[in-house]
Design a protein around this motif. Structure first.
Motif, PDB file in Angstrom:
ATOM      1  N   UNK A  57     -11.158  -4.956  -9.248  1.00 45.52           N
ATOM      2  CA  UNK A  57     -11.975  -3.916 -10.516  1.00 45.52           C
ATOM      3  C   UNK A  57     -12.409  -2.215  -9.633  1.00 45.52           C
ATOM      4  N   UNK A  58     -12.362  -1.920  -8.794  1.00 48.82           N
ATOM      5  CA  UNK A  58     -11.956  -0.678  -8.369  1.00 48.82           C
ATOM      6  C   UNK A  58     -10.750  -0.534  -8.301  1.00 48.82           C
ATOM      7  N   UNK A  59      -9.457  -1.505  -7.585  1.00 50.26           N
ATOM      8  CA  UNK A  59      -8.609  -1.062  -7.247  1.00 50.26           C
ATOM      9  C   UNK A  59      -7.367  -0.901  -8.882  1.00 50.26           C
ATOM     10  N   UNK A  60      -8.067  -1.960 -10.058  1.00 48.87           N
ATOM     11  CA  UNK A  60      -7.434  -1.321 -11.075  1.00 48.87           C
ATOM     12  C   UNK A  60      -8.075  -0.549 -11.687  1.00 48.87           C
ATOM     13  N   UNK A  61      -9.001  -0.293 -11.566  1.00 48.04           N
ATOM     14  CA  UNK A  61      -9.484   1.213 -12.223  1.00 48.04           C
ATOM     15  C   UNK A  61      -8.861   2.554 -11.168  1.00 48.04           C
ATOM     16  N   UNK A  62      -8.631   2.459 -10.320  1.00 48.07           N
ATOM     17  CA  UNK A  62      -7.915   3.861  -9.063  1.00 48.07           C
ATOM     18  C   UNK A  62      -6.485   3.514 -10.089  1.00 48.07           C
ATOM     19  N   UNK A  63      -5.998   2.271 -10.611  1.00 47.63           N
ATOM     20  CA  UNK A  63      -4.559   2.812 -10.863  1.00 47.63           C
ATOM     21  C   UNK A  63      -4.707   3.174 -12.681  1.00 47.63           C
ATOM     22  N   UNK A  64      -5.720   2.775 -12.681  1.00 49.49           N
ATOM     23  CA  UNK A  64      -5.443   3.397 -14.376  1.00 49.49           C
ATOM     24  C   UNK A  64      -6.165   5.115 -14.708  1.00 49.49           C
ATOM     25  N   UNK A  65      -4.667   5.677 -14.543  1.00 48.60           N
ATOM     26  CA  UNK A  65      -4.502   7.227 -15.285  1.00 48.60           C
ATOM     27  C   UNK A  65      -5.641   7.069 -15.910  1.00 48.60           C
ATOM     28  N   UNK A  66      -5.462   6.718 -16.924  1.00 46.93           N
ATOM     29  CA  UNK A  66      -5.725   7.288 -18.329  1.00 46.93           C
ATOM     30  C   UNK A  66      -7.349   7.208 -18.217  1.00 46.93           C
ATOM     31  N   UNK A  67      -8.263   6.154 -17.596  1.00 51.01           N
ATOM     32  CA  UNK A  67      -9.316   5.413 -17.504  1.00 51.01           C
ATOM     33  C   UNK A  67      -9.764   6.937 -16.631  1.00 51.01           C
ATOM     34  N   UNK A  68      -9.047   7.104 -15.511  1.00 47.05           N
ATOM     35  CA  UNK A  68      -9.812   8.257 -14.358  1.00 47.05           C
ATOM     36  C   UNK A  68      -9.353  10.012 -15.741  1.00 47.05           C
ATOM     37  N   UNK A  69      -8.215   9.523 -16.232  1.00 50.58           N
ATOM     38  CA  UNK A  69      -8.819  10.826 -16.759  1.00 50.58           C
ATOM     39  C   UNK A  69      -9.836  11.054 -18.327  1.00 50.58           C
ATOM     40  N   UNK A  70      -9.915   9.907 -18.256  1.00 52.70           N
ATOM     41  CA  UNK A  70     -11.246   9.959 -19.355  1.00 52.70           C
ATOM     42  C   UNK A  70     -12.721  10.311 -18.224  1.00 52.70           C
ATOM     43  N   UNK A  71     -12.870   9.183 -17.475  1.00 48.86           N
ATOM     44  CA  UNK A  71     -13.532   9.447 -16.533  1.00 48.86           C
ATOM     45  C   UNK A  71     -14.565  11.053 -16.098  1.00 48.86           C
ATOM     46  N   UNK A  72     -13.049  11.849 -15.636  1.00 42.81           N
ATOM     47  CA  UNK A  72     -12.422  12.996 -15.327  1.00 42.81           C
ATOM     48  C   UNK A  72     -13.206  13.946 -16.616  1.00 42.81           C
ATOM     49  N   UNK A  73     -13.171  13.353 -17.678  1.00 42.86           N
ATOM     50  CA  UNK A  73     -13.576  14.285 -19.109  1.00 42.86           C
ATOM     51  C   UNK A  73     -14.746  14.488 -19.368  1.00 42.86           C
ATOM     52  N   UNK A  74     -16.024  13.218 -18.432  1.00 43.42           N
ATOM     53  CA  UNK A  74     -16.619  13.025 -18.783  1.00 43.42           C
ATOM     54  C   UNK A  74     -17.550  13.656 -17.426  1.00 43.42           C
ATOM     55  N   UNK A  75     -17.203  13.464 -16.451  1.00 39.22           N
ATOM     56  CA  UNK A  75     -17.612  14.565 -15.231  1.00 39.22           C
ATOM     57  C   UNK A  75     -17.786  15.618 -15.664  1.00 39.22           C
ATOM     58  N   UNK A  76     -17.151  16.639 -16.381  1.00 42.21           N
ATOM     59  CA  UNK A  76     -16.288  17.404 -16.975  1.00 42.21           C
ATOM     60  C   UNK A  76     -18.200  17.989 -17.698  1.00 42.21           C
ATOM     61  N   UNK A  77     -17.984  17.213 -18.576  1.00 48.15           N
ATOM     62  CA  UNK A  77     -19.316  17.219 -19.472  1.00 48.15           C
ATOM     63  C   UNK A  77     -20.410  16.987 -18.575  1.00 48.15           C
TER      64      UNK A  77
END
Length: 437
Positions: A57-77
Motif C-alpha cells: 500500500x505504501x509503495x502504491x501510494x508514494x507512486x501516486x502523484x495525485x494522492x500525494x498532492x491531495x495529502x499535501x493540500x490537506x497538510x497545508x490546511x
C-alpha cells in the motif's frame, strides 16, 4: 494447498467487502444526513486495515502523484489551523476537508477489482436517476399544494434530499457522463432495449439538470458532450452522424427552454456584469423580477472575487483555515460592500477560497491536484476522467466546492476511483472500459 485456498478465500472476502463499502458510500451521498456517509467511510477504512499488506500500500501510494498532492493540500490546511484566529472554526473546516486525506490514502493505495470500481460508477448514475425521479414526483405535489411553479427549480427541486442544487447538479452531470461513457463503449454489444433505457435516462437527467438551473454545470456538460461528439465524428469519419446527434441535443435543450423559461431567465440575468459595491438590492431569484438594479449570480461573484484578491494580496501565505469568512467580511466592509458583509459570503470560487485560507502555496498545490489528473486523463486517453476534471475545474470557478461536505467527499471519492480505472485501462488496454475520444 490448504494455505493457498485460505488465502484466496480471504482475498475474495476482502474484495467483496471493498465492493459493498464502495456501493454504500456512493449511495449515501444522496442521503440528507452525512452521518451514514461517515459510517460507510469508516467501514471502508476497516476493510482497508483488515486487508493488510501495508508495504505494498505504501509503495502504491508514494507512486501516486495525485494522492500525494491531495495529502499535501490537506497538510497545508492542517498547518493553517495553527495560525488561524478562530481555532474552533478552523478545526471544523479541517474536519470537512478530511476527504482530502482519507480518500487518497484509502483508494490511492488499495488494490480493488476494476469491475467493482466500474460497477460503483454505474450504481451512482442509476441511483441518481431513480432518486431524481422520486424528487420530481415529490416536488410535483409541493407545486400543486403551494400553487407556485417556481418550486420546480433550483434548491426546491432537491429539497427532499436536503441537497443544494449547485452540488446536486454536479452529481447529475457526472451521472450523465457515466451513462454516455457506458453507451459509447458497449453500444454494439447490448440489446436495443438497454440502449433505449440508457438514452432515456440520459435525456431525463438532462431535463432534471435543466430544472436545477445550475448554469456552470449545465454549460460545461453541454460543451463537453458537443465537442466530444464532433471529435468522434472527425476521428472516425462519421461527422455527418455525430452532427445529427449534436443537432438533436441542441433541439432538446431548445425545447426545454421553451417549456421552462425560468431557467433561461437565470442565464439572461447574467447579461449585466457591472456592479456597485454599495448596492444593497437583493439577488435575482426565480420568483422575483429581473432587474439591472438587482445583483445576479455573475456580478455578485465578480465583486466577491475582487475582495478575495484584496485579502490574498495582504496575506500571501493565507489568513488561516478558520478565518476565511471573517477576513472576507472585513474586505467587504473596506469596500463598502454591505450586502456581502451582512450575508457573510465566502469567495464562491475554490481557487480564491484556497488562496485566502492557505495562501499562494496552497493555490499552487490545488492547481496540481486538478491539473495532474487532467494530464493523466489525456495521457491514458480516459474521456471519463478528463470530463470529470473539466466539470470540477469549471465548477470550482463559481463555487467553493471543497468547502462543503457535499462537494469535497464527492470529488475526492470519485476522482480516485476514476484514476484507478484509467490506470487499469492503460495497462491492459481493456476495450470495454477504455475511452478513445
Amino acid at each position: 494447498m490448504k494455505t493457498l485456498l485460505t488465502t484466496t478465500k480471504k482475498a475474495t472476502l476482502l474484495q467483496r467487502g471493498y465492493f459493498v463499502c464502495l456501493l454504500l458510500v456512493a449511495v449515501s451521498l444522496f442521503l440528507p444526513k452525512q452521518a451514514f456517509t461517515n459510517i460507510t467511510i469508516m467501514l471502508f477504512a476497516l476493510v482497508w486495515l483488515l486487508d493488510g499488506d501495508f508495504k505494498a500500500k505504501y509503495q502504491k501510494l508514494t507512486a501516486n502523484t495525485v494522492a500525494i498532492s491531495f495529502i499535501v493540500l490537506f497538510l497545508l490546511y492542517l498547518a493553517g489551523v495553527f495560525y488561524t484566529a478562530d481555532l474552533m472554526l478552523g478545526v471544523k473546516s479541517l474536519e470537512t476537508k478530511a476527504s482530502l486525506l482519507v480518500f487518497p490514502l484509502l483508494l490511492g493505495s488499495a488494490a480493488i477489482r476494476q469491475d467493482y470500481l466500474y460497477k460503483t460508477l454505474l450504481t451512482f448514475a442509476y441511483t441518481c436517476a431513480v432518486l431524481s425521479m422520486v424528487a420530481l414526483v415529490y416536488q410535483t405535489f409541493v407545486v400543486l399544494e403551494k400553487n407556485d411553479f417556481n418550486y420546480f427549480f433550483s434548491d426546491g427541486l432537491v429539497s427532499i434530499m436536503g441537497k443544494q442544487a449547485v452540488y446536486y447538479a454536479i452529481y447529475v452531470s457526472f451521472s450523465i457522463l457515466i451513462l454516455v461513457h457506458y453507451l459509447w463503449q458497449r453500444f454494439s454489444g447490448i440489446r436495443w432495449a438497454e440502449r433505449v433505457l440508457h438514452m432515456a435516462l440520459i435525456l431525463f437527467l438532462l431535463l432534471f439538470l435543466f430544472l436545477l438551473a445550475s448554469r456552470t454545470s449545465l454549460g460545461i456538460l453541454l460543451l463537453i458532450l458537443i465537442t466530444s461528439l464532433v471529435g468522434v465524428g472527425f476521428r472516425y469519419g462519421k461527422l455527418r452522424y455525430t452532427l445529427v446527434a449534436v443537432a438533436g441535443l441542441i433541439a432538446f435543450i431548445v425545447g426545454l427552454s421553451v417549456v421552462f423559461p425560468q431557467t433561461v431567465s437565470r442565464f439572461k440575468s447574467l447579461r449585466n456584469i457591472s456592479y456597485d459595491f454599495s448596492n444593497t438590492e437583493d439577488i435575482y431569484h426565480f420568483s422575483g423580477e429581473d432587474s439591472e438594479a438587482k445583483w445576479n449570480g455573475l456580478n455578485l461573484r465578480l465583486a466577491k472575487w475582487v475582495c478575495a484578491i484584496d485579502v490574498i494580496r495582504q496575506n500571501p501565505l493565507g489568513v488561516g483555515t478558520g478565518d476565511v469568512k471573517d477576513e472576507m467580511v472585513e474586505a467587504y466592509r473596506n469596500r463598502n460592500f454591505t450586502y456581502a458583509a451582512e450575508g457573510r459570503f465566502d469567495p464562491h470560487n475554490q481557487y480564491l477560497d484556497t488562496g485566502v485560507a492557505i495562501g499562494i502555496p496552497g493555490l499552487a498545490v490545488l492547481l496540481c491536484c486538478y491539473l495532474l489528473p487532467l494530464y493523466m486523463a489525456i495521457k491514458r486517453k480516459s474521456w471519463l476522467l478528463g470530463s470529470f476534471m473539466l466539470l470540477i475545474m469549471a465548477c470550482s470557478i463559481t463555487e467553493s466546492v471543497l468547502s462543503s461536505a457535499q462537494g469535497v467527499i464527492f470529488i475526492c471519492y470519485f476522482l480516485f476511483i476514476l484514476l484507478e480505472v484509467a490506470a487499469f485501462n492503460r495497462s491492459i488496454k481493456e476495450p470495454a472500459l477504455s475511452v478513445t475520444l
